[in-house]
Design an enzyme around this catalytic site. Structure first.
Site, PDB file in Angstrom:
ATOM      1  N   TYR A  36     -24.464 -38.618  37.198  1.00 51.66           N
ATOM      2  CA  TYR A  36     -25.343 -38.309  38.330  1.00 51.66           C
ATOM      3  C   TYR A  36     -25.802 -39.538  39.114  1.00 51.66           C
ATOM      4  O   TYR A  36     -26.849 -39.520  39.755  1.00 51.66           O
ATOM      5  CB  TYR A  36     -26.554 -37.505  37.830  1.00 51.66           C
ATOM      6  CG  TYR A  36     -26.153 -36.113  37.388  1.00 51.66           C
ATOM      7  CD1 TYR A  36     -26.119 -35.052  38.293  1.00 51.66           C
ATOM      8  CD2 TYR A  36     -25.750 -35.864  36.080  1.00 51.66           C
ATOM      9  CE1 TYR A  36     -25.725 -33.785  37.907  1.00 51.66           C
ATOM     10  CE2 TYR A  36     -25.343 -34.596  35.673  1.00 51.66           C
ATOM     11  CZ  TYR A  36     -25.338 -33.560  36.594  1.00 51.66           C
ATOM     12  OH  TYR A  36     -24.940 -32.315  36.204  1.00 51.66           O
ATOM     13  N   HIS A  76     -19.501 -16.954  45.361  1.00 50.46           N
ATOM     14  CA  HIS A  76     -19.753 -18.182  44.578  1.00 50.46           C
ATOM     15  C   HIS A  76     -18.428 -18.854  44.212  1.00 50.46           C
ATOM     16  O   HIS A  76     -18.236 -20.050  44.419  1.00 50.46           O
ATOM     17  CB  HIS A  76     -20.548 -17.818  43.310  1.00 50.46           C
ATOM     18  CG  HIS A  76     -20.691 -18.941  42.330  1.00 50.46           C
ATOM     19  ND1 HIS A  76     -21.809 -19.747  42.276  1.00 50.46           N
ATOM     20  CD2 HIS A  76     -19.856 -19.415  41.374  1.00 50.46           C
ATOM     21  CE1 HIS A  76     -21.646 -20.665  41.327  1.00 50.46           C
ATOM     22  NE2 HIS A  76     -20.473 -20.484  40.760  1.00 50.46           N
ATOM     23  N   ARG A  86     -26.031 -28.258  35.973  1.00 48.72           N
ATOM     24  CA  ARG A  86     -25.433 -28.077  37.295  1.00 48.72           C
ATOM     25  C   ARG A  86     -25.938 -26.814  37.992  1.00 48.72           C
ATOM     26  O   ARG A  86     -26.159 -26.794  39.196  1.00 48.72           O
ATOM     27  CB  ARG A  86     -23.911 -28.020  37.160  1.00 48.72           C
ATOM     28  CG  ARG A  86     -23.432 -26.869  36.304  1.00 48.72           C
ATOM     29  CD  ARG A  86     -21.920 -26.841  36.091  1.00 48.72           C
ATOM     30  NE  ARG A  86     -21.475 -27.952  35.264  1.00 48.72           N
ATOM     31  CZ  ARG A  86     -20.204 -28.300  35.128  1.00 48.72           C
ATOM     32  NH1 ARG A  86     -19.259 -27.621  35.752  1.00 48.72           N
ATOM     33  NH2 ARG A  86     -19.870 -29.301  34.345  1.00 48.72           N
ATOM     34  N   TYR A  87     -26.145 -25.732  37.222  1.00 53.39           N
ATOM     35  CA  TYR A  87     -26.578 -24.468  37.846  1.00 53.39           C
ATOM     36  C   TYR A  87     -28.059 -24.516  38.226  1.00 53.39           C
ATOM     37  O   TYR A  87     -28.481 -23.918  39.212  1.00 53.39           O
ATOM     38  CB  TYR A  87     -26.323 -23.288  36.911  1.00 53.39           C
ATOM     39  CG  TYR A  87     -24.881 -23.120  36.530  1.00 53.39           C
ATOM     40  CD1 TYR A  87     -23.951 -22.626  37.430  1.00 53.39           C
ATOM     41  CD2 TYR A  87     -24.428 -23.472  35.258  1.00 53.39           C
ATOM     42  CE1 TYR A  87     -22.621 -22.473  37.083  1.00 53.39           C
ATOM     43  CE2 TYR A  87     -23.103 -23.325  34.893  1.00 53.39           C
ATOM     44  CZ  TYR A  87     -22.199 -22.826  35.809  1.00 53.39           C
ATOM     45  OH  TYR A  87     -20.885 -22.680  35.462  1.00 53.39           O
TER      46      TYR A  87
HETATM   47  O1  X8Z Z   1     -20.877 -19.373  35.282  1.00 61.14           O
HETATM   48  C1  X8Z Z   1     -21.193 -19.109  36.413  1.00 61.14           C
HETATM   49  C2  X8Z Z   1     -20.126 -18.805  37.463  1.00 61.14           C
HETATM   50  C3  X8Z Z   1     -18.891 -19.564  37.236  1.00 61.14           C
HETATM   51  S1  X8Z Z   1     -19.058 -21.241  37.593  1.00 61.14           S
HETATM   52  C4  X8Z Z   1     -19.792 -17.335  37.412  1.00 61.14           C
HETATM   53  N1  X8Z Z   1     -22.498 -19.021  36.755  1.00 61.14           N
HETATM   54  C5  X8Z Z   1     -23.559 -19.235  35.787  1.00 61.14           C
HETATM   55  C6  X8Z Z   1     -23.587 -18.136  34.758  1.00 61.14           C
HETATM   56  O2  X8Z Z   1     -22.976 -17.089  34.970  1.00 61.14           O
HETATM   57  O3  X8Z Z   1     -24.255 -18.299  33.731  1.00 61.14           O
HETATM   58  C7  X8Z Z   1     -23.014 -18.745  38.090  1.00 61.14           C
HETATM   59  C8  X8Z Z   1     -24.488 -18.644  37.911  1.00 61.14           C
HETATM   60  C9  X8Z Z   1     -24.829 -19.243  36.588  1.00 61.14           C
HETATM   61 ZN    ZN Z   2     -19.450 -21.789  39.511  1.00 67.25          ZN
END
Ligand code: X8Z
Ligand code: ZN
Length: 597
Positions: free
Chosen positions: A207, A367, A505-506
């Site tokens: 980062y 997304h 990251r999320y």
């Molecule tokens: O894993 C994901 C995407 C793929 S990068 C579907 N997400 C996280 C999750 O599902 O836990 C998007 C939001 C958070």
């Molecule tokens: Zn994603």
């Protein structure tokens, strides 16, 4: 393992492992050679991982583990070679490429063939076991997949039926515990060899600031958004107590973890029906429209592509449509968790998803396409610099676009009948959005906090579940209904733990996407409140976005952020502004309630 590794570092292959380091190579020549080797490694590893994730069986486990093993060997060898340049003069770009090389794995293997092999097999097994996992009740009912169990939580309002689905899925994670503990040992050893105290330090080193500064930065951002979460939690708990009774949902304690409509209580949009502030005001029912209009998975993906095209992005290539997996195959096991792939550092872009006709899935498609358009935008960067400005940027692009799926936009594309603009309709819509975006924040933060402690040895395997539930309760204010002792491995029931994808990251993406949206809306010439802005059709917004995406990982993220937004700091004021109407409404609702847990 998501896009960064798949498009950058996932690799393989004798070609590269056999390539010999040249004693008199300059730093530039070294980096150029690595870029060439990576291109071939990535191509082969991409193929092995794709076939594994879309066809889980004995043979694909062998192929994927072998690919992982060869990539690890190449990685260890290349990082070791790079050390000869530690004191050499080189350009900033070359130094950055060498740093990206070092960061190019989330599971570094020890440089020992037997351990490397063992680690590669564990990683392949864990994600396969998660992907193929099923809950088989012992009362004669048929086995249920994750998708089926998630649908129970989304649709049922029966306390016990939800509890059964919630507990059932967690049976699948039990056998992952031992493998996970061994993965931690092995990859910590690998991280040590790369010069890190533990694997968490490597993860936090991506980062453009020190790992310690990064930890402080995430804590600062959480403090900024916490009041918003706390207000939402207080109101949701009160409404759930109305529905299920205060004996089931105590008004001074955490919310039972299985009542929030989602397997992990990470997003709560599925219980909007219990929370709609002004019943019947404004039409937000995209689920019904998708079914009534018989939307197919392909048409849902086309509608997302159309949004990006409206911003001036080129249409996705024919191979995207030929090679992607949109539907869960009937005859084999696959990893249904959605992902976006850039397989050859070029135009071989794909998504893999088990699409159902639901608003939630439509948003996930937007997304995922954000990842694909990002991957295509940075394809002209050298291989080592192909990636997001940081992981949070990669996750934020498609989500930024979902912020433009306003009622106005949904009405324009025929997914709701008309967009109402009354104050009551705005609050309804804000609630729908907050259940998705705000509810997620503490979850997004805590997953890696758990892992950072595990990697650092502060949480040992005999405390895995205890530490997990402490964090879940402290951050999210949720709790299991019965003791979850160490015979369970509840973190393993979340894809990114066995799949070993870092999660901060999320969390960052949930904050950044509002910053991005604010800037894109300015570029589009929009002047109203942020929550009303859709950049659909704005070529000006598209150009600004494209410029950011094309930089990939070539510059420190602070610089890339500054170009788009004018600031070098991640900052939660945009999400707070966005939800200002709802926050005021929640404050009124919560008057006289005692909040907190
Ligand atoms: O894993 C994901 C995407 C793929 S990068 C579907 N997400 C996280 C999750 O599902 O836990 C998007 C939001 C958070
Ligand atoms: Zn994603």
């Amino acid at each position: 393992m998501l896009s960064l590794l798949l498009s950058l570092a996932a690799c393989d292959v004798d070609v590269a492992v056999d390539a010999t380091a040249q004693a008199d190579e300059s730093p530039d020549e070294f980096v150029a050679r690595l870029n060439t080797e990576l291109a071939e490694l990535g191509r082969q590893n991409g193929a092995a991982n794709w076939v594994r994730a879309t066809y889980i069986n004995h043979d694909t486990a062998i192929l994927a583990a072998a690919a992982g093993e060869r990539y690890s060997a190449w990685h260890s060898k290349s990082v070791a070679e790079s050390l000869k340049f530690s004191d050499a003069d080189m350009s900033a770009d070359t130094a950055r490429s060498i740093k990206q090389l070092k960061l190019g794995t989330s599971e570094p293997a020890p440089n020992d063939p037997a351990k490397r092999r063992e680690l590669a097999a564990i990683m392949t097994d864990m994600s396969g076991m998660y992907g193929a996992g099923k809950y088989c009740p012992d009362d004669g009912r048929e086995c249920m997949s994750l998708n089926e169990l998630e649908n129970v939580l989304a649709a049922s309002r029966d306390y016990d039926a939800q509890l059964d689905a919630w507990q059932g899925w967690r049976e699948v994670a039990k056998p992952l515990r031992e493998k996970y503990a061994r993965f931690v040992e092995l990859s910590n050893e690998g991280a040590n060899e790369l010069g890190y105290g533990d694997l968490g330090q490597l993860w936090r080193d991506g980062y453009d600031m020190s790992p310690a500064e990064f930890e402080a930065e995430t804590a600062r951002l959480w403090q900024q958004v916490k009041p918003l979460y706390d207000a939402l939690h207080c109101h949701v708990r009160a409404e759930l107590a109305e529905e299920y009774g205060a004996d089931k949902v105590p008004l001074d304690g955490p919310i039972p973890a299985h009542l929030l409509g989602n397997m992990w209580a990470q997003e709560w949009g599925e219980i909007y029906d219990l929370l709609e502030p002004y019943p019947g005001v404004g039409d937000l029912d995209v689920d019904s429209a998708l079914i009534e209009q018989a939307y197919t998975p392909v048409r849902m993906v086309e509608s997302a592509e159309q949004f990006y095209v409206s911003l001036g992005f080129e249409k996705l290539p024919a191979t995207f449509w030929e090679r992607s997996m949109f539907v869960k195959p009937a005859d084999r096991e696959v990893v249904c968790h959605a992902s976006a792939w850039g397989l050859d550092g070029g135009d071989d872009l794909r998504i893999k998803m088990c699409i159902e006709p639901a608003y939630e899935d439509l948003r996930v498609i937007y997304h995922e396409l954000g990842h694909n358009f990002y991957q295509r935008a940075y394809k002209d960067q050298p291989r080592l610099l192909q990636g997001g400005a940081h992981g949070g940027f990669h996750e934020a692009i498609g989500d930024t676009i979902t912020l433009s799926m306003t009622p106005g936009y949904l009405a324009e594309v025929g997914l709701i009948e008309s967009a109402e603009t009354s104050e009551e309709a705005v609050i309804n819509r804000q609630m729908q959005q907050a259940l998705d975006k705000v509810a997620f924040l503490p979850f997004g933060k805590l997953i890696d906090e758990w892992r950072w402690d595990v990697f650092a040895g502060k949480t040992s395997p005999d405390n895995y579940n205890k530490a997990w539930w402490e964090l879940r309760t402290r951050y999210q204010g949720i709790a299991p209904t019965s003791e979850r002792g160490e015979d369970y491995f509840d973190p393993g029931a979340k894809y990114h733990v066995p799949g070993n994808t870092s999660y901060t990251r999320y969390f960052l993406a949930r904050i950044l996407q509002f910053q991005f949206q604010r800037s894109l809306c300015e570029a589009a010439g929009f002047n109203g409140p942020l929550h009303e802005c859709s950049v659909f059709g704005s070529k000006e917004a598209g150009e600004r976005l494209q410029a950011m995406l094309a930089a990939g990982a070539s510059r420190p993220w602070q610089e890339t952020l500054e170009k788009l937004t004018g600031t070098r700091e991640m900052d939660a004021t945009a999400i707070i502004d966005y939800f200002e109407p709802l926050m005021s409404w929640l404050e009124v609702q919560n008057e006289g309630r005692s909040c907190g847990w």
